[in-house]
Design an enzyme around this catalytic site. Structure first.
Site, PDB file in Angstrom:
ATOM      1  N   CYS A 117       2.232   0.022 -12.290  1.00 48.41           N
ATOM      2  CA  CYS A 117       1.952  -1.300 -11.653  1.00 48.41           C
ATOM      3  C   CYS A 117       3.781  -1.901 -11.531  1.00 48.41           C
ATOM      4  O   CYS A 117       4.699  -1.468 -10.988  1.00 48.41           O
ATOM      5  CB  CYS A 117       1.374  -2.010 -11.554  1.00 48.41           C
ATOM      6  N   ASP A 162      -4.927  -0.223  -2.148  1.00 49.41           N
ATOM      7  CA  ASP A 162      -4.409  -1.077  -2.852  1.00 49.41           C
ATOM      8  C   ASP A 162      -3.774  -2.003  -1.396  1.00 49.41           C
ATOM      9  O   ASP A 162      -2.593  -0.720  -0.920  1.00 49.41           O
ATOM     10  CB  ASP A 162      -2.971   0.305  -3.280  1.00 49.41           C
ATOM     11  N   HIS A 194      -6.079  -0.522  -7.269  1.00 50.19           N
ATOM     12  CA  HIS A 194      -4.794  -0.642  -7.401  1.00 50.19           C
ATOM     13  C   HIS A 194      -5.562  -0.391  -9.504  1.00 50.19           C
ATOM     14  O   HIS A 194      -5.614  -1.659  -9.534  1.00 50.19           O
ATOM     15  CB  HIS A 194      -4.195  -1.750  -7.061  1.00 50.19           C
TER      16      HIS A 194
END
Length: 227
Positions: A117, A162, A194
């Site tokens: 991330c 995502d 995500h």
């Protein structure tokens, strides 16, 4: 432990399978150093990689479950107390310190990096500081110029759903990496969102599979392009 005053976690491989002069810098998501990230670092170490997680937030990581209406942009630009931003100007020196620690204290000559991330951006930004191969999962906020600047093998694990790394951005990343001319791969994992590579619900078969395969994707990448 601390690295240049920043919280860190070091996972050390057994001497019997340690990869000589090789390490992985683990740049985490916004939750930073917690049980899941430490378990993943331990898994890298089990596969022979000295692995350092660095906290890029100066102790200001977020909780797993944030309150409704949480102002993420304010936290990113100012920090929780208004005086601890998590911008590139603040984070870059922390990553540089972590790389310097691995190279000086552990005599690392072959450095890979993983970014989950938030951390993906800083894998790309620090090719210039000696990262020789990279793996990123569900990357966040990586600018095109940063991706273009990563002149080394790069592997990406992407989620089907995502909002931060949607289909168009994924396809644009393919174009950039193909133009760069270095080895790359982008694996798309179905029916996950995500964060799956770190925060999967392992009671669900599809999420457990995706998380496990993303880890193997990273290890295979480093086994081939770093060692």
């Amino acid at each position: 432990m601390k690295v240049d005053g920043h919280d860190a976690y070091l996972a050390t491989p057994d001497a019997s399978n340690a990869k000589k002069d090789t390490a992985i810098l683990f740049i985490p998501d916004v939750i930073s150093i917690w049980k899941n990230s430490m378990l993943i670092a331990d898994q890298y170490a089990e596969r022979g990689y000295l692995t350092l997680i660095i906290d890029p937030f100066k102790g200001d990581a977020l909780s797993l479950n944030r309150p409704a209406g949480f102002d993420f942009v304010s936290w990113l630009t100012k920090g929780s107390d208004g005086n601890n931003p998590h911008t590139t100007e603040a984070v870059d020196p922390i990553i540089e310190a972590a790389i310097a620690y691995l190279k000086t204290e552990h005599k690392i000559k072959k450095l890979g990096a993983v970014g989950y991330c938030f951390g993906a951006k800083y894998v790309c930004r620090h090719f210039k500081n000696g990262i020789e191969a990279g793996f990123v999962a569900h990357p966040s906020f990586v600018e095109e110029a940063e991706l273009e600047g990563f002149k080394a093998p790069l592997s990406i694990a992407a989620a089907e759903t995502d909002a931060i790394f949607p289909t168009d951005k994924r396809h644009r990343s393919e174009e950039i990496l193909a133009k760069n001319g270095y080895p790359y791969q982008i694996y798309l994992y179905s029916q996950v969102v995500h964060g799956f590579a770190v925060r999967a619900d392992t009671s669900k078969k599809i999420e457990r599979f995706a998380q496990e395969r993303a880890f193997e994707q990273a290890v295979t990448w480093f086994d081939n392009w770093l060692v």
